[in-house]
Structure formats: structure tokens, C-alpha cells
Design an enzyme around this catalytic site. Structure first.
Site, PDB file in Angstrom:
ATOM      1  N   HIS A 249      43.378  44.062  31.988  1.00 20.31           N
ATOM      2  CA  HIS A 249      44.152  44.536  31.458  1.00 20.31           C
ATOM      3  C   HIS A 249      43.189  44.343  29.910  1.00 20.31           C
ATOM      4  O   HIS A 249      41.809  45.469  29.479  1.00 20.31           O
ATOM      5  CB  HIS A 249      45.501  45.182  30.856  1.00 20.31           C
ATOM      6  CG  HIS A 249      45.411  44.183  30.159  1.00 20.31           C
ATOM      7  ND1 HIS A 249      45.858  43.365  30.618  1.00 20.31           N
ATOM      8  CD2 HIS A 249      45.891  44.333  28.946  1.00 20.31           C
ATOM      9  CE1 HIS A 249      47.164  42.550  29.915  1.00 20.31           C
ATOM     10  NE2 HIS A 249      46.995  43.049  28.485  1.00 20.31           N
ATOM     11  N   ASP A 250      42.542  43.152  29.787  1.00 20.35           N
ATOM     12  CA  ASP A 250      42.310  43.020  28.351  1.00 20.35           C
ATOM     13  C   ASP A 250      41.052  40.920  29.234  1.00 20.35           C
ATOM     14  O   ASP A 250      41.008  40.446  27.849  1.00 20.35           O
ATOM     15  CB  ASP A 250      43.761  41.627  27.884  1.00 20.35           C
ATOM     16  CG  ASP A 250      44.230  42.629  26.717  1.00 20.35           C
ATOM     17  OD1 ASP A 250      43.395  43.419  26.193  1.00 20.35           O
ATOM     18  OD2 ASP A 250      45.467  41.392  26.593  1.00 20.35           O
ATOM     19  N   LYS A 253      38.330  40.727  26.207  1.00 26.06           N
ATOM     20  CA  LYS A 253      38.305  40.091  25.385  1.00 26.06           C
ATOM     21  C   LYS A 253      37.776  38.120  25.193  1.00 26.06           C
ATOM     22  O   LYS A 253      37.715  37.561  24.613  1.00 26.06           O
ATOM     23  CB  LYS A 253      40.012  39.478  25.255  1.00 26.06           C
ATOM     24  CG  LYS A 253      41.153  40.394  24.901  1.00 26.06           C
ATOM     25  CD  LYS A 253      42.217  40.089  24.151  1.00 26.06           C
ATOM     26  CE  LYS A 253      43.240  40.615  23.664  1.00 26.06           C
ATOM     27  NZ  LYS A 253      45.329  40.726  23.832  1.00 26.06           N
ATOM     28  N   HIS A 278      36.945  45.010  22.845  1.00 29.59           N
ATOM     29  CA  HIS A 278      37.936  44.644  24.204  1.00 29.59           C
ATOM     30  C   HIS A 278      37.717  45.109  25.683  1.00 29.59           C
ATOM     31  O   HIS A 278      38.110  44.995  26.506  1.00 29.59           O
ATOM     32  CB  HIS A 278      38.850  43.714  23.836  1.00 29.59           C
ATOM     33  CG  HIS A 278      40.248  44.306  23.926  1.00 29.59           C
ATOM     34  ND1 HIS A 278      40.826  44.502  23.027  1.00 29.59           N
ATOM     35  CD2 HIS A 278      41.446  44.193  24.954  1.00 29.59           C
ATOM     36  CE1 HIS A 278      42.074  44.614  22.845  1.00 29.59           C
ATOM     37  NE2 HIS A 278      42.845  44.713  24.602  1.00 29.59           N
ATOM     38  N   HIS A 304      44.257  51.205  28.248  1.00 28.26           N
ATOM     39  CA  HIS A 304      45.563  50.695  28.120  1.00 28.26           C
ATOM     40  C   HIS A 304      45.363  51.048  25.903  1.00 28.26           C
ATOM     41  O   HIS A 304      46.724  50.069  25.886  1.00 28.26           O
ATOM     42  CB  HIS A 304      45.921  49.142  28.343  1.00 28.26           C
ATOM     43  CG  HIS A 304      45.036  47.513  28.232  1.00 28.26           C
ATOM     44  ND1 HIS A 304      43.643  48.005  28.117  1.00 28.26           N
ATOM     45  CD2 HIS A 304      45.424  47.123  26.772  1.00 28.26           C
ATOM     46  CE1 HIS A 304      43.247  46.937  27.689  1.00 28.26           C
ATOM     47  NE2 HIS A 304      44.303  46.031  26.668  1.00 28.26           N
ATOM     48  N   HIS A 305      44.641  50.681  25.371  1.00 31.55           N
ATOM     49  CA  HIS A 305      44.970  51.146  23.874  1.00 31.55           C
ATOM     50  C   HIS A 305      44.876  52.344  23.854  1.00 31.55           C
ATOM     51  O   HIS A 305      45.451  52.725  22.707  1.00 31.55           O
ATOM     52  CB  HIS A 305      43.849  50.623  23.554  1.00 31.55           C
ATOM     53  CG  HIS A 305      44.372  48.304  23.333  1.00 31.55           C
ATOM     54  ND1 HIS A 305      45.892  48.498  23.366  1.00 31.55           N
ATOM     55  CD2 HIS A 305      43.914  47.230  23.386  1.00 31.55           C
ATOM     56  CE1 HIS A 305      46.007  46.861  23.222  1.00 31.55           C
ATOM     57  NE2 HIS A 305      44.671  46.705  23.738  1.00 31.55           N
ATOM     58  N   ASP A 333      52.748  46.611  27.933  1.00 35.35           N
ATOM     59  CA  ASP A 333      51.767  44.718  27.553  1.00 35.35           C
ATOM     60  C   ASP A 333      52.011  45.615  25.791  1.00 35.35           C
ATOM     61  O   ASP A 333      52.717  43.923  25.632  1.00 35.35           O
ATOM     62  CB  ASP A 333      50.144  46.154  26.907  1.00 35.35           C
ATOM     63  CG  ASP A 333      49.348  44.976  26.528  1.00 35.35           C
ATOM     64  OD1 ASP A 333      49.857  43.752  26.776  1.00 35.35           O
ATOM     65  OD2 ASP A 333      48.412  45.386  25.726  1.00 35.35           O
TER      66      ASP A 333
HETATM   67  P1  C2E Z   1      48.344  41.308  21.718  1.00 37.50           P
HETATM   68  O1  C2E Z   1      48.304  40.508  21.013  1.00 37.50           O
HETATM   69  O2  C2E Z   1      48.138  41.345  23.228  1.00 37.50           O
HETATM   70  O3  C2E Z   1      48.518  43.363  21.717  1.00 37.50           O
HETATM   71  C1  C2E Z   1      49.215  44.048  22.488  1.00 37.50           C
HETATM   72  C2  C2E Z   1      49.244  45.166  21.994  1.00 37.50           C
HETATM   73  O4  C2E Z   1      51.158  44.629  22.075  1.00 37.50           O
HETATM   74  C3  C2E Z   1      48.630  45.822  20.166  1.00 37.50           C
HETATM   75  O5  C2E Z   1      47.846  46.343  20.452  1.00 37.50           O
HETATM   76  C4  C2E Z   1      50.017  46.613  20.049  1.00 37.50           C
HETATM   77  O6  C2E Z   1      49.856  47.714  20.116  1.00 37.50           O
HETATM   78  C5  C2E Z   1      51.106  45.561  19.982  1.00 37.50           C
HETATM   79  N1  C2E Z   1      51.662  45.115  18.925  1.00 37.50           N
HETATM   80  C6  C2E Z   1      51.306  43.465  19.095  1.00 37.50           C
HETATM   81  N2  C2E Z   1      51.827  42.787  17.315  1.00 37.50           N
HETATM   82  C7  C2E Z   1      52.223  44.219  16.905  1.00 37.50           C
HETATM   83  C8  C2E Z   1      53.341  43.607  15.687  1.00 37.50           C
HETATM   84  O7  C2E Z   1      53.466  43.048  15.124  1.00 37.50           O
HETATM   85  N3  C2E Z   1      53.435  45.594  15.413  1.00 37.50           N
HETATM   86  C9  C2E Z   1      53.160  46.331  16.160  1.00 37.50           C
HETATM   87  N4  C2E Z   1      53.708  47.303  15.891  1.00 37.50           N
HETATM   88  N5  C2E Z   1      52.611  46.154  17.668  1.00 37.50           N
HETATM   89  C10 C2E Z   1      51.869  44.977  17.860  1.00 37.50           C
HETATM   90  P2  C2E Z   1      46.128  46.521  19.455  1.00 37.50           P
HETATM   91  O8  C2E Z   1      47.170  46.578  18.239  1.00 37.50           O
HETATM   92  O9  C2E Z   1      45.284  47.635  19.640  1.00 37.50           O
HETATM   93  O10 C2E Z   1      46.371  44.999  19.659  1.00 37.50           O
HETATM   94  C11 C2E Z   1      44.781  45.246  20.641  1.00 37.50           C
HETATM   95  C12 C2E Z   1      45.077  43.135  20.548  1.00 37.50           C
HETATM   96  O11 C2E Z   1      44.023  42.898  19.041  1.00 37.50           O
HETATM   97  C13 C2E Z   1      45.921  42.611  20.266  1.00 37.50           C
HETATM   98  O12 C2E Z   1      46.207  42.502  21.572  1.00 37.50           O
HETATM   99  C14 C2E Z   1      45.501  41.161  19.341  1.00 37.50           C
HETATM  100  O13 C2E Z   1      44.691  40.620  20.630  1.00 37.50           O
HETATM  101  C15 C2E Z   1      44.636  41.814  18.827  1.00 37.50           C
HETATM  102  N6  C2E Z   1      44.872  41.952  17.526  1.00 37.50           N
HETATM  103  C16 C2E Z   1      45.919  43.039  17.117  1.00 37.50           C
HETATM  104  N7  C2E Z   1      46.775  42.369  15.848  1.00 37.50           N
HETATM  105  C17 C2E Z   1      46.014  41.468  14.909  1.00 37.50           C
HETATM  106  C18 C2E Z   1      45.714  40.498  14.041  1.00 37.50           C
HETATM  107  O14 C2E Z   1      46.278  41.059  13.147  1.00 37.50           O
HETATM  108  N8  C2E Z   1      45.634  39.175  14.159  1.00 37.50           N
HETATM  109  C19 C2E Z   1      44.959  38.580  15.803  1.00 37.50           C
HETATM  110  N9  C2E Z   1      44.429  37.439  14.872  1.00 37.50           N
HETATM  111  N10 C2E Z   1      44.845  39.403  16.280  1.00 37.50           N
HETATM  112  C20 C2E Z   1      45.449  40.495  16.464  1.00 37.50           C
HETATM  113  C1  SIN Z   2      46.882  38.291  25.645  1.00 37.54           C
HETATM  114  O1  SIN Z   2      46.599  39.084  24.768  1.00 37.54           O
HETATM  115  O2  SIN Z   2      46.331  38.671  26.665  1.00 37.54           O
HETATM  116  C2  SIN Z   2      46.984  36.863  24.939  1.00 37.54           C
HETATM  117  C3  SIN Z   2      48.365  36.630  24.066  1.00 37.54           C
HETATM  118  C4  SIN Z   2      48.613  35.145  24.053  1.00 37.54           C
HETATM  119  O3  SIN Z   2      48.523  33.864  24.213  1.00 37.54           O
HETATM  120  O4  SIN Z   2      49.844  35.413  25.036  1.00 37.54           O
HETATM  121 FE    FE Z   3      44.292  45.165  25.494  1.00 42.84          FE
END
Ligand code: C2E
Ligand code: SIN
Ligand code: FE
Ligand code: SIN
Length: 389
Positions: A249-250, A253, A278, A304-305, A333
Site C-alpha cells: 500500500h505504501d 513512499k 505517495h 488507502h488514504h 493502516d
Molecule cells: P503513517 O505514519 O503510516 O500513518 C498512516 C496514517 O495513520 C496517517 O495517514 C493517519 O491517517 C494516521 N495517523 C498517523 N499518525 C496520526 C496521528 O498522530 N493522529 C491521527 N489522527 N492520525 C494519525 P496520513 O495522515 O495520510 O499520513 C500518511 C503518511 O504521511 C504517514 O504514514 C507518514 O509517513 C506521513 N506523515 C503524516 N504526518 C506526518 C508528520 O507530521 N511528519 C512526518 N514526518 N510524516 C508524516
Molecule cells: C510506514 O509508514 O509504512 C513505515 C513507518 C515505520 O517505520 O513503521
Molecule cells: Fe500511506
């Protein structure tokens, strides 16, 4: 036997052979083998042992008398996995050791001068009377003995147990060797599937960060997705496709620069624009799919988003317009992302996560998917505790 009867039996054997080779699910295959062999010999009961290392593992048991008398649950109980040593002391062991057929007319009247003996524990425990037995070695195409087929109580018209006929020995022997080959193939198919799954995980991991956390994240969310798909009532094949497709799914990235992907803080507007891509990068990587699984991976990478209320990305589609696979993976996810440490966040306590999921029922997440997730929460937690960092 008349010529006509012989031809009928021969055709039946060929039919069984074909059905055995086309079954790649080991469990179903074993039960087909036992039921076909029983049908051929009018045997009341039957079971099968598979050779594993230097032991025989008891794999399956069918018993009409116990099922009709006590019900299917009792019949199932009579099947407990146990092992036997491969030596001349027990019946199945004797057959596996020597490669000889044992055709025993009366299990309670085994001659004194043989080395094997019939254990009466099963009969006592289940109030069953074993009379005639036919024990056949299963030999694969390389001449290796891979198991033993055991048939019990060949029944005559009036339900009376009679000895198995000499002519049945050779027919069951040939059926057993076809079965042995089919079992090897089914095991091979399972090995190939495992290798295939591991390859998918490795590729998905390579595409993202190069650490162990990611591998566990990918495995967990693929298992969660499979649990949800199963809970929604999809068949085994579809559930397996979801399990195999969701790890990618990712994959998009891979196209996101590390300064954004690994940023230990909140993303700014420009960084977020890049991050969201991504999904479409994944869609590009997986375009022109040449298998159902890749096609499903592409759908999942793209969707997936998306959010159920239409506030997601990349397309902002809503409700049933979002492919179901995407709606399933979206929840899997997020559940795992919130449970885990990320460069930009700490893991959340479980209660906070379940609260968010309930709040987002019908908003971010498909309400049905949330319901099924909650119904199967115990199994979800089991997976979470199994693949722990
Ligand atoms: P991921 O880290 O695998 O997170 C997947 C999804 O989990 C996020 O999709 C979001 O829907 C949920 N999620 C993760 N952390 C939180 C949180 O603290 N609060 C809430 N309410 N939901 C959360 P999303 O937002 O579309 O983000 C996709 C990807 O973008 C994330 O995958 C991560 O790789 C990156 N990302 C998102 N926010 C940040 C950030 O603030 N900093 C960084 N460095 N990367 C981010
Ligand atoms: C991911 O967002 O798929 C990888 C994050 C992680 O290091 O677990
Ligand atoms: Fe994703
Ligand atoms: C697609 O399957 O290519 C489209 C997925 C989506 O609409 O999010």
C-alpha cells in the site's frame, strides 16, 4: 469382477486422480483422499498419517458411526493430532517402515507371531468396535513413503463389518500413490506461497525505510486487513489476495525524499503536498498489472488514504466510490500507525486509539469496516502482540 465393473472402477479412479491433482489446499485434499478411499471400499471410518521426519503424524479422521451416533462435534473430537514412531510395533508404523500393505480381517484376532499390535484405546474411549482394517502405504513418484492411509470396517449391505477384499488393496494402493504426489504438490504450493509472501514483504520493506519496524508494520497491517476481509464474509481466495496485496500500500513512499519521510516533526504545507503523492506514485509503480494481486495492490495504493466522508486524498472520493479494499486497508493502516512509534509521533495508548476509531466511524472510516474490526478485536490484538518490535 465383470469387464463393465472394471471399466467403471477404472474411470472412477481417473476421476479421483484428476480431482486430487487440482486441489492445492492441503487440508481439503487430505479429507478428499480419505472420503474417496472410504467410498471405494464402503469403509465406515478412515484416517491418514503423514510422515514428518522420523515420525508419523495423525492428520485426519472420519468415522460415520461416531458422527451418526454422537454428532459431527464428537467425530471431530476423535481427531486429535498425535504422532507414532515409524517401527514395527504399531500398525501404521509397520506399514511406513516396511512399505507393506496390512489387510487385517479382525483387529481383535491378530496372530500371535507378528510384531505389531492393535491398540484398543480408541475403541474403548469412543465405544467403537474396530473389526477389519486396511492399512496402505502412500508412496510418492520418487518411491518415498510419505504417509499411511488407514481404512476401518468395510461394511456390507446390512452394516456388518467384513474383511477388505484382496482386489481392493491394489486399487487403494494406486489411489494412495496419486494422493502422495498430490500432497507433495500441495505442500510445494504452500511453500511457494510462503516464499511469495516473504518476497512481497521484502520488496515492500526495501521500498520504505530499511528497518525492522517497517517489516513488522507491514506484516501486522496485512494480517489486520485479512482479518477484516474474512470478518466481512469474503471467501478464502479473496482474503488471501488482500493479505498479499496490502503490504504494497505504501510502496509509493520510495519516491518521497528522506528529509520529508524521516522528518521528526510535523510536515509543512509544501512537504505535505509531496507526502500525499505517495498514493499516486504507488499507482504509477503498479500500473499495467499482470496479476490479480498487483491489480489489487494498485487499487489499495491509490485508495488507502481516501476517507469515507470524502475528505481524503488523492481523489477526495467518498463512500462506496472508494474501493472496498482501500476502505479495509485504511483502518488497518491507521490502527497500526497509531499503535506504533513514528519519526514524528509516539505510540498512542490503546484506549485513545479505539476512541478515535469509534469517533471516525462513518467519517474517516467505513462504518461496516469499523463494526467488523470491533467484532474481531480479540484476533486483531493477538496479531498485534505476535508481531511486536
Ligand atoms: P503513517 O505514519 O503510516 O500513518 C498512516 C496514517 O495513520 C496517517 O495517514 C493517519 O491517517 C494516521 N495517523 C498517523 N499518525 C496520526 C496521528 O498522530 N493522529 C491521527 N489522527 N492520525 C494519525 P496520513 O495522515 O495520510 O499520513 C500518511 C503518511 O504521511 C504517514 O504514514 C507518514 O509517513 C506521513 N506523515 C503524516 N504526518 C506526518 C508528520 O507530521 N511528519 C512526518 N514526518 N510524516 C508524516
Ligand atoms: C510506514 O509508514 O509504512 C513505515 C513507518 C515505520 O517505520 O513503521
Ligand atoms: Fe500511506
Ligand atoms: C483505481 O483503482 O485506479 C482508482 C482508485 C481510487 O479511485 O482511489
Amino acid at each position: 469382477m465383470t469387464m463393465e465393473q472394471l471399466e467403471k472402477q477404472f474411470n472412477k479412479l481417473i476421476e479421483i486422480g484428476i480431482s486430487l491433482t487440482s486441489e492445492h489446499n492441503l487440508e481439503k485434499l487430505l479429507s478428499t483422499i480419505v472420503s474417496e478411499a472410504r467410498a471405494f471400499t464402503c469403509a465406515d471410518a478412515g484416517s491418514l498419517y503423514i510422515k514428518e521426519g522420523d515420525e508419523l503424524v495423525f492428520m485426519i479422521s472420519q468415522n460415520d458411526t461416531i458422527r451418526n451416533r454422537d454428532g459431527a462435534d464428537e467425530e471431530k473430537k476423535a481427531y486429535k493430532k498425535f504422532t507414532l514412531p515409524i517401527n514395527k510395533k504399531n500398525l501404521a508404523g509397520y506399514v511406513a517402515f516396511t512399505g507393506q500393505i496390512l489387510n487385517i480381517p479382525d483387529a481383535y484376532n491378530i496372530p500371535e507371531d507378528v510384531e505389531y499390535s492393535h491398540k484398543k484405546t480408541f475403541d474403548k474411549q469412543y465405544n467403537y468396535k474396530t473389526v477389519s482394517m486396511l492399512m496402505i502405504p502412500m508412496t510418492d513418484n520418487e518411491g518415498e513413503i510419505t504417509g499411511v492411509l488407514q481404512l476401518i470396517n468395510s461394511l456390507q449391505n446390512h452394516g456388518q463389518a467384513v474383511p477388505f477384499k484382496k482386489e481392493q488393496e491394489q486399487i487403494i494402493l494406486s489411489m494412495a500413490s496419486q494422493a502422495a504426489v498430490a500432497i507433495n504438490n500441495a505442500k510445494l504450493t504452500e511453500d511457494i506461497k510462503k516464499a511469495h509472501y516473504n518476497t512481497i514483504i521484502r520488496l515492500a520493506v526495501a521500498a520504505e525505510y530499511k528497518d525492522e519496524d517497517t517489516a513488522l508494520h507491514i506484516k501486522r497491517m496485512s494480517e489486520y486487513s485479512a482479518i477484516i476481509a474474512k470478518g466481512m464474509g469474503f471467501d478464502d481466495k479473496y482474503v488471501e489476495n488482500i493479505r498479499f496485496a496490502s503490504p504494497m500500500h505504501d510502496i509509493g513512499k520510495i519516491g518521497i525524499p528522506d528529509r520529508i519521510l524521516l522528518k521528526p516533526a510535523k510536515l509543512d504545507k509544501e512537504e505535505w503536498q509531496v507526502m500525499m503523492s505517495h498514493t499516486t506514485i504507488g499507482g504509477d509503480i503498479l500500473k499495467n498489472p499482470d496479476s490479480d494481486i498487483i491489480a489489487l495492490s494498485r487499487t489499495i495504493a491509490l485508495s488507502h488514504h481516501e476517507k469515507f466522508n470524502g475528505k481524503g486524498y488523492p481523489f477526495g472520493i467518498q463512500g462506496d466510490d472508494i474501493p472496498l479494499e482501500g476502505r479495509i486497508v485504511a483502518l488497518a493502516d491507521v490502527f497500526d500507525a497509531l499503535s506504533s512509534r513514528r519519526p514524528y509521533k509516539e505510540p498512542w495508548p490503546l484506549e485513545k486509539i479505539t476512541n478515535l476509531i469509534s469517533e471516525e466511524r462513518g467519517e474517516q472510516f467505513d462504518p461496516t469496516v469499523v463494526d467488523v474490526f470491533q467484532e474481531n478485536f480479540e484476533e486483531i490484538l493477538k496479531v498485534r502482540d505476535e508481531f511486536i518490535e
